[in-house]
Design a protein around this motif. Structure first.
Motif, PDB file in Angstrom:
ATOM      1  N   UNK A 132       0.840  -1.203   0.000  1.00 42.84           N
ATOM      2  CA  UNK A 132       0.000   0.000   0.000  1.00 42.84           C
ATOM      3  C   UNK A 132       0.870   1.246   0.000  1.00 42.84           C
ATOM      4  N   UNK A 133       1.873   1.279   0.869  1.00 45.91           N
ATOM      5  CA  UNK A 133       2.760   2.435   0.917  1.00 45.91           C
ATOM      6  C   UNK A 133       3.513   2.606  -0.395  1.00 45.91           C
ATOM      7  N   UNK A 134       3.932   1.485  -0.987  1.00 47.21           N
ATOM      8  CA  UNK A 134       4.638   1.551  -2.253  1.00 47.21           C
ATOM      9  C   UNK A 134       3.774   2.106  -3.368  1.00 47.21           C
ATOM     10  N   UNK A 135       2.499   1.731  -3.392  1.00 50.88           N
ATOM     11  CA  UNK A 135       1.599   2.231  -4.431  1.00 50.88           C
ATOM     12  C   UNK A 135       1.307   3.717  -4.243  1.00 50.88           C
ATOM     13  N   UNK A 136       1.274   4.168  -2.995  1.00 51.05           N
ATOM     14  CA  UNK A 136       1.138   5.616  -2.750  1.00 51.05           C
ATOM     15  C   UNK A 136       2.326   6.351  -3.352  1.00 51.05           C
ATOM     16  N   UNK A 137       3.523   5.823  -3.127  1.00 50.31           N
ATOM     17  CA  UNK A 137       4.733   6.433  -3.674  1.00 50.31           C
ATOM     18  C   UNK A 137       4.704   6.429  -5.201  1.00 50.31           C
ATOM     19  N   UNK A 138       4.278   5.311  -5.795  1.00 51.08           N
ATOM     20  CA  UNK A 138       4.190   5.231  -7.256  1.00 51.08           C
ATOM     21  C   UNK A 138       3.166   6.239  -7.779  1.00 51.08           C
ATOM     22  N   UNK A 139       2.042   6.390  -7.056  1.00 46.75           N
ATOM     23  CA  UNK A 139       1.043   7.376  -7.458  1.00 46.75           C
ATOM     24  C   UNK A 139       1.594   8.790  -7.420  1.00 46.75           C
ATOM     25  N   UNK A 148      -5.621  -1.255  -2.789  1.00 49.54           N
ATOM     26  CA  UNK A 148      -4.452  -1.020  -3.622  1.00 49.54           C
ATOM     27  C   UNK A 148      -4.729   0.081  -4.646  1.00 49.54           C
ATOM     28  N   UNK A 149      -5.911   0.037  -5.259  1.00 48.52           N
ATOM     29  CA  UNK A 149      -6.261   1.075  -6.221  1.00 48.52           C
ATOM     30  C   UNK A 149      -6.393   2.437  -5.567  1.00 48.52           C
ATOM     31  N   UNK A 150      -6.981   2.481  -4.377  1.00 53.34           N
ATOM     32  CA  UNK A 150      -7.144   3.739  -3.666  1.00 53.34           C
ATOM     33  C   UNK A 150      -5.792   4.286  -3.203  1.00 53.34           C
ATOM     34  N   UNK A 151      -4.868   3.396  -2.884  1.00 48.50           N
ATOM     35  CA  UNK A 151      -3.536   3.850  -2.471  1.00 48.50           C
ATOM     36  C   UNK A 151      -2.855   4.594  -3.619  1.00 48.50           C
ATOM     37  N   UNK A 152      -2.904   4.012  -4.816  1.00 51.16           N
ATOM     38  CA  UNK A 152      -2.281   4.671  -5.970  1.00 51.16           C
ATOM     39  C   UNK A 152      -2.968   5.999  -6.282  1.00 51.16           C
ATOM     40  N   UNK A 153      -4.302   5.987  -6.316  1.00 54.61           N
ATOM     41  CA  UNK A 153      -5.031   7.214  -6.665  1.00 54.61           C
ATOM     42  C   UNK A 153      -4.829   8.295  -5.598  1.00 54.61           C
ATOM     43  N   UNK A 154      -4.693   7.893  -4.331  1.00 55.09           N
ATOM     44  CA  UNK A 154      -4.443   8.867  -3.276  1.00 55.09           C
ATOM     45  C   UNK A 154      -3.119   9.586  -3.520  1.00 55.09           C
ATOM     46  N   UNK A 155      -2.076   8.807  -3.801  1.00 57.28           N
ATOM     47  CA  UNK A 155      -0.780   9.417  -4.079  1.00 57.28           C
ATOM     48  C   UNK A 155      -0.823  10.314  -5.301  1.00 57.28           C
ATOM     49  N   UNK A 156      -1.521   9.856  -6.342  1.00 59.02           N
ATOM     50  CA  UNK A 156      -1.583  10.629  -7.587  1.00 59.02           C
ATOM     51  C   UNK A 156      -2.311  11.947  -7.389  1.00 59.02           C
ATOM     52  N   UNK A 157      -3.513  11.893  -6.818  1.00 54.03           N
ATOM     53  CA  UNK A 157      -4.315  13.111  -6.723  1.00 54.03           C
ATOM     54  C   UNK A 157      -3.796  14.077  -5.663  1.00 54.03           C
ATOM     55  N   UNK A 158      -3.193  13.549  -4.609  1.00 53.96           N
ATOM     56  CA  UNK A 158      -2.607  14.447  -3.615  1.00 53.96           C
ATOM     57  C   UNK A 158      -1.441  15.233  -4.232  1.00 53.96           C
ATOM     58  N   UNK A 159      -0.633  14.569  -5.040  1.00 58.38           N
ATOM     59  CA  UNK A 159       0.497  15.272  -5.650  1.00 58.38           C
ATOM     60  C   UNK A 159       0.071  16.130  -6.842  1.00 58.38           C
ATOM     61  N   UNK A 160      -0.966  15.711  -7.564  1.00 52.19           N
ATOM     62  CA  UNK A 160      -1.380  16.488  -8.731  1.00 52.19           C
ATOM     63  C   UNK A 160      -1.950  17.835  -8.308  1.00 52.19           C
ATOM     64  N   UNK A 161      -2.393  17.946  -7.060  1.00 53.79           N
ATOM     65  CA  UNK A 161      -2.908  19.225  -6.551  1.00 53.79           C
ATOM     66  C   UNK A 161      -1.839  19.997  -5.781  1.00 53.79           C
ATOM     67  N   UNK A 162      -0.625  19.476  -5.768  1.00 53.92           N
ATOM     68  CA  UNK A 162       0.453  20.054  -4.970  1.00 53.92           C
ATOM     69  C   UNK A 162       1.013  21.292  -5.672  1.00 53.92           C
ATOM     70  N   UNK A 163       0.780  22.459  -5.095  1.00 52.38           N
ATOM     71  CA  UNK A 163       1.270  23.708  -5.694  1.00 52.38           C
ATOM     72  C   UNK A 163       2.788  23.712  -5.803  1.00 52.38           C
ATOM     73  N   UNK A 164       3.457  23.049  -4.872  1.00 52.49           N
ATOM     74  CA  UNK A 164       4.921  22.977  -4.919  1.00 52.49           C
ATOM     75  C   UNK A 164       5.386  22.236  -6.167  1.00 52.49           C
ATOM     76  N   UNK A 165       4.684  21.159  -6.530  1.00 53.53           N
ATOM     77  CA  UNK A 165       5.035  20.405  -7.737  1.00 53.53           C
ATOM     78  C   UNK A 165       4.764  21.225  -8.991  1.00 53.53           C
ATOM     79  N   UNK A 166       3.613  21.918  -8.997  1.00 53.80           N
ATOM     80  CA  UNK A 166       3.273  22.756 -10.150  1.00 53.80           C
ATOM     81  C   UNK A 166       4.338  23.829 -10.345  1.00 53.80           C
ATOM     82  N   UNK A 167       4.744  24.455  -9.250  1.00 58.13           N
ATOM     83  CA  UNK A 167       5.747  25.512  -9.325  1.00 58.13           C
ATOM     84  C   UNK A 167       7.080  24.964  -9.813  1.00 58.13           C
ATOM     85  N   UNK A 168       7.481  23.805  -9.295  1.00 58.02           N
ATOM     86  CA  UNK A 168       8.772  23.238  -9.688  1.00 58.02           C
ATOM     87  C   UNK A 168       8.797  22.902 -11.170  1.00 58.02           C
TER      88      UNK A 168
END
Length: 216
Positions: free
Chosen positions: A39-46, A113-133
Protein backbone atom coordinates in the motif's frame (compact mmCIF):
# COMPACT_ATOMS: atom_id res chain seq x y z
CA UNK A 1 30.68 16.08 -17.76
CA UNK A 2 28.73 17.82 -20.50
CA UNK A 3 26.50 20.86 -20.06
CA UNK A 4 23.31 18.80 -20.45
CA UNK A 5 24.38 16.23 -17.85
CA UNK A 6 25.33 18.97 -15.41
CA UNK A 7 21.99 20.75 -15.92
CA UNK A 8 20.08 17.49 -15.46
CA UNK A 9 21.91 16.59 -12.25
CA UNK A 10 21.36 20.08 -10.86
CA UNK A 11 17.64 19.92 -11.68
CA UNK A 12 17.35 16.46 -10.11
CA UNK A 13 19.11 17.75 -6.98
CA UNK A 14 16.68 20.67 -6.80
CA UNK A 15 13.76 18.26 -7.23
CA UNK A 16 15.07 16.02 -4.44
CA UNK A 17 15.47 19.05 -2.17
CA UNK A 18 11.94 20.27 -2.92
CA UNK A 19 10.50 16.81 -2.31
CA UNK A 20 12.31 16.60 1.04
CA UNK A 21 10.49 19.66 2.38
CA UNK A 22 7.48 18.41 4.41
CA UNK A 23 4.17 18.92 2.63
CA UNK A 24 0.96 17.17 1.67
CA UNK A 25 2.78 14.18 0.13
CA UNK A 26 4.62 13.55 3.38
CA UNK A 27 1.46 13.79 5.45
CA UNK A 28 -0.25 11.28 3.17
CA UNK A 29 2.66 8.86 3.56
CA UNK A 30 2.68 9.44 7.32
CA UNK A 31 -1.06 8.76 7.59
CA UNK A 32 -0.48 5.40 5.85
CA UNK A 33 2.61 4.44 7.85
CA UNK A 34 0.71 1.64 9.65
CA UNK A 35 -0.35 -0.02 6.42
CA UNK A 36 1.50 -2.68 4.47
CA UNK A 37 4.55 -2.16 2.29
CA UNK A 38 2.52 -2.71 -0.90
CA UNK A 39 0.00 0.00 0.00
CA UNK A 40 2.76 2.44 0.92
CA UNK A 41 4.64 1.55 -2.25
CA UNK A 42 1.60 2.23 -4.43
CA UNK A 43 1.14 5.62 -2.75
CA UNK A 44 4.73 6.43 -3.67
CA UNK A 45 4.19 5.23 -7.26
CA UNK A 46 1.04 7.38 -7.46
CA UNK A 47 2.97 10.43 -6.26
CA UNK A 48 5.74 9.78 -8.80
CA UNK A 49 3.22 9.20 -11.60
CA UNK A 50 1.69 12.62 -10.96
CA UNK A 51 5.21 13.95 -11.41
CA UNK A 52 5.34 12.23 -14.81
CA UNK A 53 2.19 14.13 -15.81
CA UNK A 54 3.84 17.41 -14.77
CA UNK A 55 7.22 16.71 -16.36
CA UNK A 56 5.89 15.30 -19.63
CA UNK A 57 3.29 18.08 -19.84
CA UNK A 58 5.93 20.75 -19.32
CA UNK A 59 8.27 19.07 -21.81
CA UNK A 60 5.56 18.78 -24.47
CA UNK A 61 4.42 22.36 -23.86
CA UNK A 62 7.93 23.70 -24.39
CA UNK A 63 8.77 21.35 -27.28
CA UNK A 64 5.55 21.94 -29.22
CA UNK A 65 4.78 25.44 -27.86
CA UNK A 66 1.46 24.32 -26.46
CA UNK A 67 1.85 25.99 -23.10
CA UNK A 68 -1.72 27.32 -22.89
CA UNK A 69 -3.26 23.89 -23.47
CA UNK A 70 -0.87 22.30 -20.97
CA UNK A 71 -1.77 24.92 -18.35
CA UNK A 72 -5.49 24.20 -18.77
CA UNK A 73 -4.96 20.46 -18.35
CA UNK A 74 -2.83 21.02 -15.24
CA UNK A 75 -5.49 23.34 -13.81
CA UNK A 76 -8.29 20.82 -14.32
CA UNK A 77 -6.23 18.03 -12.76
CA UNK A 78 -5.28 20.34 -9.91
CA UNK A 79 -8.93 21.09 -9.15
CA UNK A 80 -9.73 17.37 -9.17
CA UNK A 81 -6.84 16.83 -6.79
CA UNK A 82 -8.10 19.63 -4.53
CA UNK A 83 -11.49 17.94 -4.37
CA UNK A 84 -9.80 14.67 -3.47
CA UNK A 85 -7.84 16.42 -0.72
CA UNK A 86 -11.14 17.63 0.77
CA UNK A 87 -12.42 14.04 0.75
CA UNK A 88 -9.17 12.70 2.22
CA UNK A 89 -9.05 15.41 4.86
CA UNK A 90 -12.62 14.73 5.95
CA UNK A 91 -11.95 11.01 6.11
CA UNK A 92 -8.81 11.49 8.22
CA UNK A 93 -10.57 13.86 10.63
CA UNK A 94 -13.52 11.49 10.97
CA UNK A 95 -11.16 8.59 11.74
CA UNK A 96 -9.31 10.68 14.33
CA UNK A 97 -12.54 11.56 16.12
CA UNK A 98 -13.80 7.97 16.31
CA UNK A 99 -13.48 6.05 19.54
CA UNK A 100 -10.07 4.49 20.18
CA UNK A 101 -9.38 0.88 19.35
CA UNK A 102 -8.73 -1.55 22.26
CA UNK A 103 -4.97 -1.27 21.61
CA UNK A 104 -5.14 2.40 22.45
CA UNK A 105 -4.73 3.75 18.96
CA UNK A 106 -7.24 5.10 16.51
CA UNK A 107 -8.24 3.07 13.50
CA UNK A 108 -6.48 4.50 10.47
CA UNK A 109 -8.49 4.60 7.25
CA UNK A 110 -7.70 1.42 5.32
CA UNK A 111 -6.71 1.87 1.68
CA UNK A 112 -7.28 -0.62 -1.11
CA UNK A 113 -4.45 -1.02 -3.62
CA UNK A 114 -6.26 1.08 -6.22
CA UNK A 115 -7.14 3.74 -3.67
CA UNK A 116 -3.54 3.85 -2.47
CA UNK A 117 -2.28 4.67 -5.97
CA UNK A 118 -5.03 7.21 -6.67
CA UNK A 119 -4.44 8.87 -3.28
CA UNK A 120 -0.78 9.42 -4.08
CA UNK A 121 -1.58 10.63 -7.59
CA UNK A 122 -4.32 13.11 -6.72
CA UNK A 123 -2.61 14.45 -3.62
CA UNK A 124 0.50 15.27 -5.65
CA UNK A 125 -1.38 16.49 -8.73
CA UNK A 126 -2.91 19.23 -6.55
CA UNK A 127 0.45 20.05 -4.97
CA UNK A 128 1.27 23.71 -5.69
CA UNK A 129 4.92 22.98 -4.92
CA UNK A 130 5.03 20.40 -7.74
CA UNK A 131 3.27 22.76 -10.15
CA UNK A 132 5.75 25.51 -9.33
CA UNK A 133 8.77 23.24 -9.69
CA UNK A 134 7.82 21.71 -13.03
CA UNK A 135 6.40 24.94 -14.41
CA UNK A 136 9.43 27.01 -13.45
CA UNK A 137 12.60 25.12 -12.48
CA UNK A 138 12.08 22.06 -14.69
CA UNK A 139 10.88 23.99 -17.73
CA UNK A 140 13.64 26.61 -17.58
CA UNK A 141 16.70 24.76 -16.25
CA UNK A 142 16.84 22.20 -19.08
CA UNK A 143 17.10 22.84 -22.85
CA UNK A 144 13.78 21.10 -23.52
CA UNK A 145 13.06 22.93 -26.77
CA UNK A 146 16.22 21.63 -28.45
CA UNK A 147 16.17 18.07 -27.11
CA UNK A 148 15.16 15.02 -29.13
CA UNK A 149 12.02 13.10 -28.17
CA UNK A 150 14.25 10.28 -26.91
CA UNK A 151 16.14 12.69 -24.66
CA UNK A 152 12.86 14.15 -23.38
CA UNK A 153 11.63 10.64 -22.53
CA UNK A 154 14.91 9.98 -20.69
CA UNK A 155 14.54 13.19 -18.67
CA UNK A 156 10.93 12.36 -17.72
CA UNK A 157 12.06 8.86 -16.64
CA UNK A 158 14.93 10.32 -14.59
CA UNK A 159 12.57 12.61 -12.66
CA UNK A 160 10.13 9.73 -12.13
CA UNK A 161 12.87 7.51 -10.69
CA UNK A 162 14.13 10.40 -8.55
CA UNK A 163 10.65 10.83 -7.10
CA UNK A 164 10.37 7.11 -6.41
CA UNK A 165 13.74 7.18 -4.63
CA UNK A 166 13.04 10.19 -2.41
CA UNK A 167 9.44 9.37 -1.50
CA UNK A 168 10.33 5.70 -1.12
CA UNK A 169 13.01 6.66 1.39
CA UNK A 170 10.52 8.85 3.29
CA UNK A 171 8.02 5.98 3.33
CA UNK A 172 10.64 3.50 4.57
CA UNK A 173 11.76 5.92 7.30
CA UNK A 174 8.22 6.52 8.54
CA UNK A 175 7.56 2.77 8.63
CA UNK A 176 10.56 1.89 10.80
CA UNK A 177 9.90 0.41 14.22
CA UNK A 178 10.97 3.44 16.25
CA UNK A 179 8.97 5.89 14.16
CA UNK A 180 5.91 3.62 14.10
CA UNK A 181 5.96 3.24 17.86
CA UNK A 182 6.12 7.00 18.17
CA UNK A 183 3.31 7.59 15.65
CA UNK A 184 1.14 4.74 16.99
CA UNK A 185 0.81 6.51 20.33
CA UNK A 186 -0.16 9.72 18.57
CA UNK A 187 -2.26 8.26 15.76
CA UNK A 188 -5.44 10.27 16.48
CA UNK A 189 -3.46 13.52 16.65
CA UNK A 190 -1.56 12.70 13.44
CA UNK A 191 -4.78 11.89 11.58
CA UNK A 192 -6.44 15.04 12.89
CA UNK A 193 -3.50 17.30 11.97
CA UNK A 194 -3.06 15.59 8.58
CA UNK A 195 -6.77 15.94 7.83
CA UNK A 196 -6.78 19.64 8.70
CA UNK A 197 -3.67 20.23 6.61
CA UNK A 198 -5.21 18.39 3.65
CA UNK A 199 -8.16 20.80 3.84
CA UNK A 200 -5.80 23.79 4.03
CA UNK A 201 -3.79 22.51 1.07
CA UNK A 202 -7.02 21.97 -0.89
CA UNK A 203 -8.20 25.54 -0.30
CA UNK A 204 -4.78 26.98 -1.12
CA UNK A 205 -4.46 24.91 -4.31
CA UNK A 206 -7.97 25.71 -5.55
CA UNK A 207 -7.51 29.40 -4.74
CA UNK A 208 -4.23 29.46 -6.66
CA UNK A 209 -5.75 27.72 -9.71
CA UNK A 210 -8.86 29.87 -9.80
CA UNK A 211 -6.70 32.96 -9.36
CA UNK A 212 -4.84 32.12 -12.58
CA UNK A 213 -8.15 32.11 -14.47
CA UNK A 214 -9.20 35.58 -13.33
CA UNK A 215 -8.26 38.58 -15.45
CA UNK A 216 -5.25 40.47 -14.19
Amino acid sequence: MGEFQASLLAALALQATAMSVPGQNHFLILSASQQGALVRGLIVVGIATAGVVFSSGAAIAVYFSGQAFSDRIFSILGLLGSGFLVYLGGKSIRSALRRHTPEGGSAAPSLSLGRAFSSGFFVNISNAKSVLFFGAVFATSLPLATMSLGALAFVVLAFFLNSLLVHGAVSALLATGAVRRFTDRRRPLILLVSGCLFLVFAVFSAQHIIGTWLPK
